[in-house]
Design an enzyme around this catalytic site. Structure first.
Site: not given
Ligand code: ATP
Length: 326
Positions: A14, A75, A106, A129, A131, A133, A175, A217
């Site tokens: 995101g 993504r 993450d 992010t 969030d 988090d 989230r 209130k």
């Molecule tokens: P946000 O918290 O803002 O959503 P994020 O980095 O957690 O950010 P994700 O969509 O979960 O967002 O992950 C971003 C990209 O990282 C995914 O589209 C995918 O390409 C890659 N990715 C996520 N998890 C894995 C995994 N376990 N193994 C390999 N690639 C991954």
């Protein structure tokens, strides 16, 4: 891995306000240290497909104040599979990238960790992010701006709530985490806040509304985190409205306005600091780590730790909302 010469940077997952400030910092810190900087477009999608371009210092001019990300984000399903990551590694070799900086959450770090385990690549992550988090850093890039956006919106809703004696349930992003909800609840003087980390008890909320809110209130704001287990703002508002037809209940879901906008000064400084720290870490031959800020110091947190551990909510802030909402 020898001396780092070519550094690639991407944004993934995101988008978050301040990502551009981080890109700018990475590109300029790389060039400052005698390296070449490469922009990888659409996150891991661009790494898999070779959507990679050399960036000069002027390519990142005039972006520190802009929301979104000039490198775009995506993504990428393909990168989750070993074959996708093999293609990404081919592009890394083709462009002679010695180090990568990945800006995201993450999921982004999970992908980077996989790639580091499978191939000899150097990757440093920057927490980006809204969030907030991510374990191992007090703040993630975008969080402060998102909280400020929520505060501005809630202040406006408070005006109309107050004029009509209404009780508003306002759903905010985050989230599975309640960081945005909790901080914005304190900052707006909300009557209550519901977060995923704590099981919502409708009876408790009901008791509070009867004993503290109703007699004293003229308007009420309940901030509801989107991940709250009670089913979100609409669901909880419906339950309260059923019990109390005398309340004038309204619901607002703030949605994607929380992701956009010009980053706050705090996010710009955090992004600039972490962008430079990420390049320093790569030049120091570090890999598979996230750079973060803890108690005002720059820290290096292994991806393993940042991904696996969950970050606790600030319980002092939770206590504050209770004390201050009487
Ligand atoms: P946000 O918290 O803002 O959503 P994020 O980095 O957690 O950010 P994700 O969509 O979960 O967002 O992950 C971003 C990209 O990282 C995914 O589209 C995918 O390409 C890659 N990715 C996520 N998890 C894995 C995994 N376990 N193994 C390999 N690639 C991954």
């Amino acid at each position: 891995m020898g001396k780092i010469k070519n550094i690639g940077v991407l944004t993934s997952g995101g988008d978050a306000p301040g990502m551009n400030a981080a890109i700018r910092a990475v590109v300029r810190a790389a060039i400052y240290n005698g390296c070449n900087a490469y922009g990888i477009y659409y996150g891991y999608e661009g790494l898999v497909n070779g959507d990679i371009r050399r960036l000069e210092s002027h390519d990142v001019s005039n972006i520190i104040q802009r929301g979104g990300t000039i490198l775009k984000t995506a993504r990428c399903k393909e990168f989750r599979e070993a074959e996708g990551r093999a293609k990404a590694y081919e592009q890394i070799k083709k462009f002679n990238l010695d180090g990568l900086v990945v800006i995201g959450g993450d999921g982004t770090f999970s992908g980077a960790r996989e790639l580091c385990q499978e191939y000899d690549v150097h990757i440093v992550g920057i927490p980006g992010t809204i969030d907030n988090d991510l374990y191992g850093t007090d703040y993630t890039i975008g969080y402060d701006t998102a909280v400020n956006t929520v505060v501005e919106a809630v202040d406006k809703i408070r005006d109309t709530a107050s004029a009509h004696n209404r009780l508003f349930f306002i759903e905010v992003m985050g989230r599975d985490a309640g960081f945005i909800a909790l901080r914005s609840a304190v900052a707006t003087g909300a009557e209550a806040v519901l977060v995923p980390e704590i099981q919502t008890d409708v009876n408790d909320l009901d008791k509070y509304l009867e004993h503290d809110y109703k007699p004293h209130k003229s308007s009420g704001i309940v901030i509801v985190a989107e991940g709250d287990k009670s089913g979100g703002a609409y669901m909880i508002a419906e339950q309260i409205a059923e019990r109390h037809p005398e309340y004038d209940v309204r619901v607002t879901v703030l949605g994607h306005i929380q992701r956009g906008g010009s980053p706050s000064a705090f996010d710009r400084v955090t992004a600039s600091t972490l962008g430079v720290a990420a390049v320093d870490a790569l030049l120091d031959n570090q890999t598979s780590i996230m750079v973060g800020i803890m108690n005002k110091d720059i820290v290096h947190v292994p991806f393993n730790k940042a991904i696996k551990n969950s970050k606790p909510l600030n319980h002092n802030l939770l206590g504050l909302t209770e004390v201050l909402s009487i």
